[in-house]
Enzyme design. Structure first.
Site, PDB file in Angstrom:
ATOM      1  N   LYS A 179      78.572  50.046  34.450  1.00 46.65           N
ATOM      2  CA  LYS A 179      79.394  49.546  32.835  1.00 46.65           C
ATOM      3  C   LYS A 179      80.670  49.595  33.564  1.00 46.65           C
ATOM      4  O   LYS A 179      81.268  49.330  31.759  1.00 46.65           O
ATOM      5  CB  LYS A 179      79.142  51.347  32.347  1.00 46.65           C
ATOM      6  CG  LYS A 179      79.878  51.804  31.036  1.00 46.65           C
ATOM      7  CD  LYS A 179      79.559  53.221  30.618  1.00 46.65           C
ATOM      8  CE  LYS A 179      80.593  52.786  29.431  1.00 46.65           C
ATOM      9  NZ  LYS A 179      80.988  54.179  28.809  1.00 46.65           N
TER      10      LYS A 179
ATOM     11  N   ASP B   9      91.290  59.204  31.741  1.00 52.36           N
ATOM     12  CA  ASP B   9      92.287  58.084  30.642  1.00 52.36           C
ATOM     13  C   ASP B   9      93.291  58.424  31.014  1.00 52.36           C
ATOM     14  O   ASP B   9      94.270  57.677  31.241  1.00 52.36           O
ATOM     15  CB  ASP B   9      91.665  57.130  29.436  1.00 52.36           C
ATOM     16  CG  ASP B   9      90.331  57.757  29.509  1.00 52.36           C
ATOM     17  OD1 ASP B   9      89.403  58.172  30.463  1.00 52.36           O
ATOM     18  OD2 ASP B   9      90.192  56.603  28.184  1.00 52.36           O
TER      19      ASP B   9
ATOM     20  N   GLU C 226      79.590  54.865  33.738  1.00 51.17           N
ATOM     21  CA  GLU C 226      78.475  55.842  33.578  1.00 51.17           C
ATOM     22  C   GLU C 226      77.446  55.426  33.257  1.00 51.17           C
ATOM     23  O   GLU C 226      76.257  56.330  32.048  1.00 51.17           O
ATOM     24  CB  GLU C 226      79.433  56.397  32.466  1.00 51.17           C
ATOM     25  CG  GLU C 226      80.488  56.701  32.265  1.00 51.17           C
ATOM     26  CD  GLU C 226      81.660  57.071  31.432  1.00 51.17           C
ATOM     27  OE1 GLU C 226      81.233  56.624  30.338  1.00 51.17           O
ATOM     28  OE2 GLU C 226      82.242  58.514  31.114  1.00 51.17           O
TER      29      GLU C 226
ATOM     30  N   TYR D  30      87.035  60.348  19.596  1.00 49.73           N
ATOM     31  CA  TYR D  30      87.026  60.850  20.778  1.00 49.73           C
ATOM     32  C   TYR D  30      88.207  62.250  20.926  1.00 49.73           C
ATOM     33  O   TYR D  30      88.569  62.358  21.785  1.00 49.73           O
ATOM     34  CB  TYR D  30      87.540  59.773  22.474  1.00 49.73           C
ATOM     35  CG  TYR D  30      86.607  58.929  22.352  1.00 49.73           C
ATOM     36  CD1 TYR D  30      85.149  59.358  22.795  1.00 49.73           C
ATOM     37  CD2 TYR D  30      86.552  57.499  22.732  1.00 49.73           C
ATOM     38  CE1 TYR D  30      84.076  59.170  23.569  1.00 49.73           C
ATOM     39  CE2 TYR D  30      85.428  56.848  22.632  1.00 49.73           C
ATOM     40  CZ  TYR D  30      84.673  56.933  23.353  1.00 49.73           C
ATOM     41  OH  TYR D  30      83.390  56.894  23.742  1.00 49.73           O
ATOM     42  N   GLN D  31      87.861  62.723  19.712  1.00 53.11           N
ATOM     43  CA  GLN D  31      88.352  64.291  19.460  1.00 53.11           C
ATOM     44  C   GLN D  31      89.739  64.119  19.686  1.00 53.11           C
ATOM     45  O   GLN D  31      89.867  65.494  19.478  1.00 53.11           O
ATOM     46  CB  GLN D  31      87.490  65.449  19.812  1.00 53.11           C
ATOM     47  CG  GLN D  31      85.931  64.881  19.914  1.00 53.11           C
ATOM     48  CD  GLN D  31      84.955  65.109  20.704  1.00 53.11           C
ATOM     49  OE1 GLN D  31      84.580  65.037  21.825  1.00 53.11           O
ATOM     50  NE2 GLN D  31      84.788  66.915  20.743  1.00 53.11           N
TER      51      GLN D  31
END
Lengths: 774, 774
Positions: free
Chosen positions: A598, A342, A483, A335-336
């Site tokens: 989700k 979040d 999502e 996630y970079q």
């Protein structure tokens, strides 16, 4: 106390394992990691390398290795590399025999320790004791102590230094790599790397002391991207040798002269010594826990879980600079190292009431990236600030158009996280408003907050559509928190958050008119804001469609047409998978045409917007919970939180346990997929746990400048105790069967109103008040 | 003249083949079919049955076999069933030896004929001559003559009667099937079937005469869903026997007593005899061709192609009732015998200027189904009339949510033809306006047209969204003519057509105010139309976003963001197919993210809306044509038409040939797919050919009540001649190198203005005018 997943705790302040499970090195490497918001160093063994996911992830080192690859933080060269050969045989957790083993994490001061007694082919057992921490006293400093003890005479050789053979998820980030020997003695070594995209210079420097009574022969070597000391010595039975390694990682995005800086830090550290450094670090943690600790009596497991999650929310959050909280923090590159929604909705609330200056920094980071958000809006044909779904240094969108791959066809999937998931922008207004409420920090509003809120309102003004025939504004083509359903209209979460954001923008506009007219005039000129546009926001606010609970069922439809989708449970739906690793969502996953979520979406709305009765919460919980697949680690904590508010105690307890153990019990289903590392700490879940406990179980809410509590403690909990910071006042809150106790610090600037079950008392500085349960 | 695909023509009025290709029975069955707008009977051999796609498709027999299956027209029991055994051996095109063969279609009178000389295992050759037609003089009548001639003595047995073993694409439509022997003699037989959904009673009745000099022994038999005569006889060398079969198909949706009606028709026909019936039918065709024929001198192939396409546009169009033109007409059940937008934009324009009463019937059909369109709009949350994408009897949507199947996963694909392809509604306003312009039929406007136009405008009023910040109305989430791109915003075609529809609704509203105030008052009350709503239409008209040609490139973007998609040619893109039968479009087909069009979209706009300069046409043709895959049979004719208007003569000629030969040369790539029949006549392409010739090559346009011509004849064409009907005036138009000749019928009610290259002349009744090319 024995916990799950081979873990134990004795005090609730630490956890340890005495079984080593080689299958779990991805998750244990995260769970036992150390960090200080600047760097994260995984909880691996000193003898390991890239193959075992050793990593030191450092903030603000974003780099794109080549066009089309993901931008991510760098794994920097590893300065704690420590290979040991005993009588010619390499000491390893994966070969020979481990006679005794313990790996422990002391949460009280973020200290990793490991003790292994190892038996090779020849000779007697060797015991190694390893301790390390990432200093909070000096964030650039990483310290390790490594003790070797032999039970029989042994010939030892050690290779230690800096290992530049790092692993990386999205390509090689170093265009160059140079090793140096430096300092007063040749013992100080360094490795300089330069990143591909921005030519960021990262220096890793390291020095070492050896304590023991045997002569050590040392030579310096450079081999294959490593700069190493080769040390050979002989130990007699019972002898020990202690190595203390002082490492510093500094880079040109953070300091002006990383080369000199890293050397100076290392030299200073070596002169100070391990114990004194640890003491200074420990003092920092004492100050942190004094404002952050959660104390639970009656259930030691809950106690540990609370601290584990709070600890991780802390160590992944940069406290030294205006930088984002990564979705996996500093536990890995996944996630970079970038901010998602979040950050504002899961991580930040804890800071509001524990370390509000961290909350402010997070929001200042969003202010710093406002231009990136403006660029994104413009690129997509909108105005104002459309924040990046995946936000790194500049705030430009880092989420690629094609993220997932369709496992059935091998074709890339065009997801629309980066263009339709617009709630990220109002989510930021939500957070800044919460910050303003919790701190009253008008200076921040003046400097940053108002401009952000206005630009977000402006974005919404360019994103809404008016249905003239229905006399209402709508939001079309959205991707909400759930999502699995891209491309939906009038997602309730997005509509309510947008309404909130417009409302607060207008409120701040009015307050600016009164409190800071001069700054408002400047700001209006700077961003070209007219009365007409402000009137337009008011018009949207008046006529924005807000789906209401049905008068009979009390249900709110997640988005237009959701109730017409196929009604099927997640488990039944799962049977349709052709490949277990299929993506369930857009464009043709199994959940797209089904009422299967989700993650929390309506419940997520309830977690943020407080406009709904417990009956509405209960009805919607009852409808949506069985339809939720929890494909996101964000989901369980929201379920726990809403369950407490809906009076569903068993559900709250079940989901609390689930959310709190995602990482510690390695519950995340996929840590490796197709050879790709997907592990790491779910920092949002960590932040969510604080919310479940403080907002949920204690029922903490602020209305009318009063801190309200309405506790629903889980049955095993006899007492819950935590500190709160509210407008510079520091309080300790205790909740138990008897009621509420609030202790105010002597040095508080003012009186704070607290309430239990709507009965209010004022707490003056230095005073303690009690409100008994009726 | 030898054509492609084994075909020949001598006069341009007929085509025939002398090679029988068993691989092509799907397409030849369509190309050689007979029909009269009420029924279509495929050009199969009398000896064939369901296995060889024998079918008699009858209008207005829609049925849904079971929930979830497609609604479609019925294939009714086959009354022309004719099995022959020669010396005990079944005569068949697929066994034995065919010594001579010809199958021919006479377009002048819609007469099918076949002659085969067949050699079995024993005995000499047998020649059969088969002729059949679906009468235009009595639409319920189907007639066949079957002659048997032997070259050596032979023992013959014949099984003939009604074959109820029909094939059906979407399930069994007959809940019951009953055979009867009826009439004056037991020779008249019938089969009654009742459909599943609506219990429609369909009677197929048949009688036969036998002419010849040998005694025939006949017995009646009922075997396996057939009612049959078994006839045995002996023929001497050189003898012939001639069978004439008279069949009628009538059903309870069309007539009050189909049982008596079919018997009466058959008896009347038998008493009249084949030759007289054919003569009456031929007279009907003479009248049709007198207003519809296209005469081309200089290229016999073009001549035949023009007539073939015009012929098919005629025989698939119900002329007896207000019923739709199916996308495959009456050639098979494919596309459900239902109307699509093709009906208004491809089929109807020919009727406007040849048989305007047919154009009116088509539009009256749309009026009859207005309630279905209202129901669809309401179901989807809109107002007014949202016409069905696939429209049968009631106008309720027949297109299923899940139409295609993903061949790579076996999962159904949710296409959005039935909810996002909104241009169907403004397309209908386009057609009714064209009809009104061509006929001046105010009565129709008063009765039907105004109400349709208003309800369509109302629908658009509920479908547009206002972007307040941009001060414009937009259309969001569309599927334009290019069906590979679902879910697009501001598709230029849809915007312009919607603009057209709103403009015409307002024009008709104003005209109603003046010419029919009383009817307007009634209509306003009936549909609850207020001044405010009419003002709202005007507001939309004023502010509807219309993408303009770029000032430099002259390009119009097909929809928002099209130019940002991957730029790749269809051929290169095709290489990415994993399975050649993959669907290219939604949701994840290879074209979704590419600038590759299924079919004309911008060019389609130019074909309908005349607001653009030849330069704009040329620029956009140059851009979009190489990016078009022509996955629809609608595409080539539009390319030909726009190429003529853009001055691209070679392109026009190439696409004319392509469009005109889709069926005749079996160019459609897929006639069978996975065992499913996908054949049939592409009726829209047929209607498109008329437009290419009359609107394109002759440059026919109406402005200011004047018929303008601006011919660009293909090089091989020496002369082009065709009739036009304009406001009850009948003209013959001739165009050649020398210029324009217009002959007006003596009985014309008025004078017509015609123009060549902007020079205008008036043509009085009975006069001929010439305008020379400058």
């Amino acid at each position: 106390m024995q916990l799950s997943n081979h873990l134990q705790t004795d005090t609730g302040w630490e956890f340890y394992e005495r079984t080593f499970d080689p299958e779990q090195i991805v998750t244990t490497g995260s769970n036992f990691m150390v960090g200080n918001g600047y760097m994260g160093y995984r909880g691996t063994f000193a003898e390991w390398d890239a193959e075992h996911y050793v990593a030191c992830v450092v903030t603000d080192t974003w780099d794109t290795a080549e066009p089309g690859r993901l931008t991510e933080l760098c794994n920097v060269p590893n300065p704690l590399y420590f290979q040991v050969r005993v009588n010619g045989e390499t000491l390893s957790a994966f070969s020979g025999k481990t006679l005794a083993y313990e790996r422990a994490m002391d949460l009280r001061c973020g200290l990793f320790s490991r003790r292994s007694t190892w038996q090779g082919r020849d000779g007697g057992p060797v015991t190694i004791e390893e301790e390390k921490f990432a200093s909070y006293d000096d964030i650039h400093l990483l310290v390790m102590r490594y003790r070797l003890t032999v039970e029989e005479d042994a010939e030892i050789s050690v290779l230690t230094g800096i290992d530049g053979r790092v692993w990386s998820i999205s390509g090689e980030h170093f265009r160059s790599q140079e090793a140096h020997t430096l300092g007063d003695t040749a013992d100080l070594i360094a490795m300089d790397v330069r990143t591909v995209e921005y030519d960021t210079l990262i220096r890793v420097a390291e020095d070492m002391t050896v304590q023991g009574s045997v002569p050590v022969h040392t030579t310096l070597r450079q081999v294959e991207r490593r700069v190493l000391r080769e040390m050979t010595f002989q130990l007699r039975a019972g002898d020990s040798l202690v190595f203390e390694k002082y490492a510093s990682i500094q880079h040109s995005n953070g300091v002006t002269d990383p080369q000199a800086g890293a050397v100076a830090t290392v030299e200073r550290a070596r002169n100070t010594g391990f114990d004194a450094l640890l003491a200074a670090h420990r003092s920092c943690w004492e100050r942190i826990w004094a404002v952050s600790d959660i104390q639970i009596e009656g259930d030691l497991e809950s106690q540990l879980l609370a601290r584990f999650n709070v600890f991780h929310n802390i160590i992944h959050t940069p406290s030294h600079a205006r930088l984002p909280v990564g979705a996996r923090g500093l536990s890995c590159q996944v996630y970079q190292g970038a901010a998602f929604w979040d950050q504002e909705t899961f991580n930040l609330p804890m800071y509001l009431y524990t370390q509000p200056e961290l909350a402010r920094r997070i929001l200042e980071y969003r202010y710093d990236t406002l231009d990136g958000a403006r660029r994104k809006a413009e690129r997509l044909g909108y105005q104002g600030a459309y924040y990046a779904w995946t936000s790194g240094k500049t705030g430009d969108e880092l989420f690629p158009d094609f993220f997932f791959t369709d496992v059935l066809t091998g074709r890339p999937i065009r997801n629309h996280f980066n263009c339709w998931q617009i709630h990220i922008s109002p989510d930021i207004t939500y957070a800044l408003w919460l910050y303003y409420e919790a701190t009253g920090d008008w200076d921040f509003i003046e400097r940053c907050g108002a401009e952000m809120a206005f630009e977000i309102a402006r974005f919404l003004g360019s994103r809404v559509h008016l249905r003239v025939d229905l006399d209402r504004y709508e939001l079309i083509r959205l991707l909400g928190p759930d999502e699995y359903h891209e491309n939906v209209d009038n997602n309730a979460y997005t509509l309510y958050l947008s309404h909130f954001a417009l409302d607060k923008a207008l409120t701040l506009y009015r307050q600016m008119t009164e409190r800071s007219p001069q700054r408002l005039t400047e700001l209006r000129a700077a961003i070209d804001l007219t009365d007409q546009e402000v009137d337009y926001w008011q018009d949207i606010l008046n006529r924005l469609y807000l789906p209401k609970p049905d008068s009979e069922t009390l249900l709110i439809e997640q988005f237009d047409g959701f109730f017409n989708l196929e009604d099927i449970t997640p488990d039944t739906l799962r049977e349709r998978l052709i490949d277990p690793s299929e993506y369930w969502g857009w464009p043709n996953g199994i959940a797209v045409h089904a009422q299967v979520l989700k993650q929390a979406d309506l419940l997520q709305l309830f977690a943020l917007v407080d406009d709904f009765s417990p009956e509405v919460l209960r009805a919607n919980y009852g409808y949506y919970e069985p339809r939720t697949e929890h494909g996101s680690s964000l989901s369980p904590s929201v379920h726990a939180l809403i369950a407490t508010k809906a009076g569903l105690q068993d559900e709250a307890w079940r989901y609390f346990k689930e959310a709190a153990t995602i990482d510690l019990y390695s519950r995340s289903k996929k840590v490796m997929s197709g050879g790709s590392f997907l592990g790491g700490i779910h920092t949002a879940a960590c932040g969510g746990i604080w919310q479940v406990i403080v907002r949920g179980f204690s029922g903490f809410e602020i209305h009318d400048n009063t801190l309200h509590f309405q506790p629903h403690l889980p049955t095993p909990w006899q007492r819950l105790r935590f500190p709160l910071t509210y407008r510079d006042n520091h309080l300790w809150v205790t909740l138990d069967d008897e009621g509420l106790v609030v202790e105010a610090q002597e040095r508080n600037p003012g009186t704070v109103n607290v309430a239990l079950d709507q009965r209010t008392l004022a707490v003056a500085p230095g005073k303690t008040v009690r409100l008994a349960t009726v």
